[in-house]
Design a protein around this motif. Structure first.
Motif, PDB file in Angstrom:
ATOM      1  N   ILE A  34      15.324  -7.307  16.673  1.00 54.54           N
ATOM      2  CA  ILE A  34      15.610  -5.878  16.847  1.00 54.54           C
ATOM      3  C   ILE A  34      15.897  -5.227  15.489  1.00 54.54           C
ATOM      4  N   LEU A  35      16.750  -5.857  14.700  1.00 55.52           N
ATOM      5  CA  LEU A  35      17.109  -5.293  13.392  1.00 55.52           C
ATOM      6  C   LEU A  35      15.899  -5.143  12.483  1.00 55.52           C
ATOM      7  N   LYS A  37      13.006  -4.490  13.151  1.00 55.34           N
ATOM      8  CA  LYS A  37      12.150  -3.366  13.548  1.00 55.34           C
ATOM      9  C   LYS A  37      12.665  -2.040  12.972  1.00 55.34           C
ATOM     10  N   VAL A  38      13.963  -2.000  12.604  1.00 55.35           N
ATOM     11  CA  VAL A  38      14.553  -0.729  12.170  1.00 55.35           C
ATOM     12  C   VAL A  38      15.100  -0.732  10.740  1.00 55.35           C
ATOM     13  N   ILE A  39      15.261  -1.916  10.142  1.00 55.15           N
ATOM     14  CA  ILE A  39      15.739  -1.972   8.757  1.00 55.15           C
ATOM     15  C   ILE A  39      14.777  -2.813   7.924  1.00 55.15           C
ATOM     16  N   THR A  43      17.482  -5.091   3.336  1.00 53.83           N
ATOM     17  CA  THR A  43      18.745  -4.762   3.992  1.00 53.83           C
ATOM     18  C   THR A  43      19.185  -5.905   4.895  1.00 53.83           C
TER      19      THR A  43
END
Length: 164
Positions: A34-35, A37-39, A43
């Motif tokens: 999940i992470l 996909k967005v960061i 990071t």
């Protein structure tokens, strides 16, 4: 449940009555998917370093308070190790870019991390047996994460070279 315990059990996953390390590792894998996909990977890497360092200090506090060592409900070490493996393998998969490299990096990272975490060969086992406190709890999984990331990356490169 206090914040320290919530962190160490990775939101309660470590409280699983069976295979808490595997449950924690799988939870770490799902959150990483999940992470990522967005960061950006950079990071995610910094978050992994932060969790590893904070984990050492939080385990030290928990062990001082409870007078226990390497409580089976503590799975933040599995999170750190799993994420270290993923930093390497997902980065390699992104560079290789063959059709299923990303998915394969996730699956192989999970399997090889669990292998190294359970088997504890060489220095991984030494750290597990001899190093006390937060560094001992976190250290073997951190090293297992590096070994897993390296092995998974080598497998991906081998597949790319010989089968793609």
């Amino acid at each position: 449940m206090d914040l320290n315990r919530l962190f160490l059990t990775f939101f309660g996953l470590g409280l699983s009555p069976k295979a808490s390390g595997t449950v924690g590792s799988f939870g770490a894998l799902i959150l990483a998917i999940i992470l990522l996909k967005v960061i950006p990977m950079e990071t995610f890497f910094m978050l992994t370093v932060a969790i590893s360092i904070i984990g050492i200090f939080e385990v030290n506090k928990y062990e001082a308070k409870t007078k226990t060592h390497d409580d089976k409900s503590i799975v933040i070490d599995e999170v750190a190790g799993m994420w270290i493996s993923l930093v390497f393998s997902v980065s390699v998969a992104m560079e290789l870019g063959f059709g299923y490299s990303y998915e394969l990096s996730l699956i192989l990272s999970f399997l090889t991390f669990r292998l190294f975490d359970i088997w504890k060969p060489s220095t991984i086992g030494y750290i597990d047996r001899k190093v006390k406190g937060g560094l001992g709890v976190m250290g073997d999984d951190i090293l297992a994460g590096f070994a897993s990331g390296a092995l998974t990356s080598l497998i991906l490169v081998g597949i790319n070279r010989f089968f793609i």
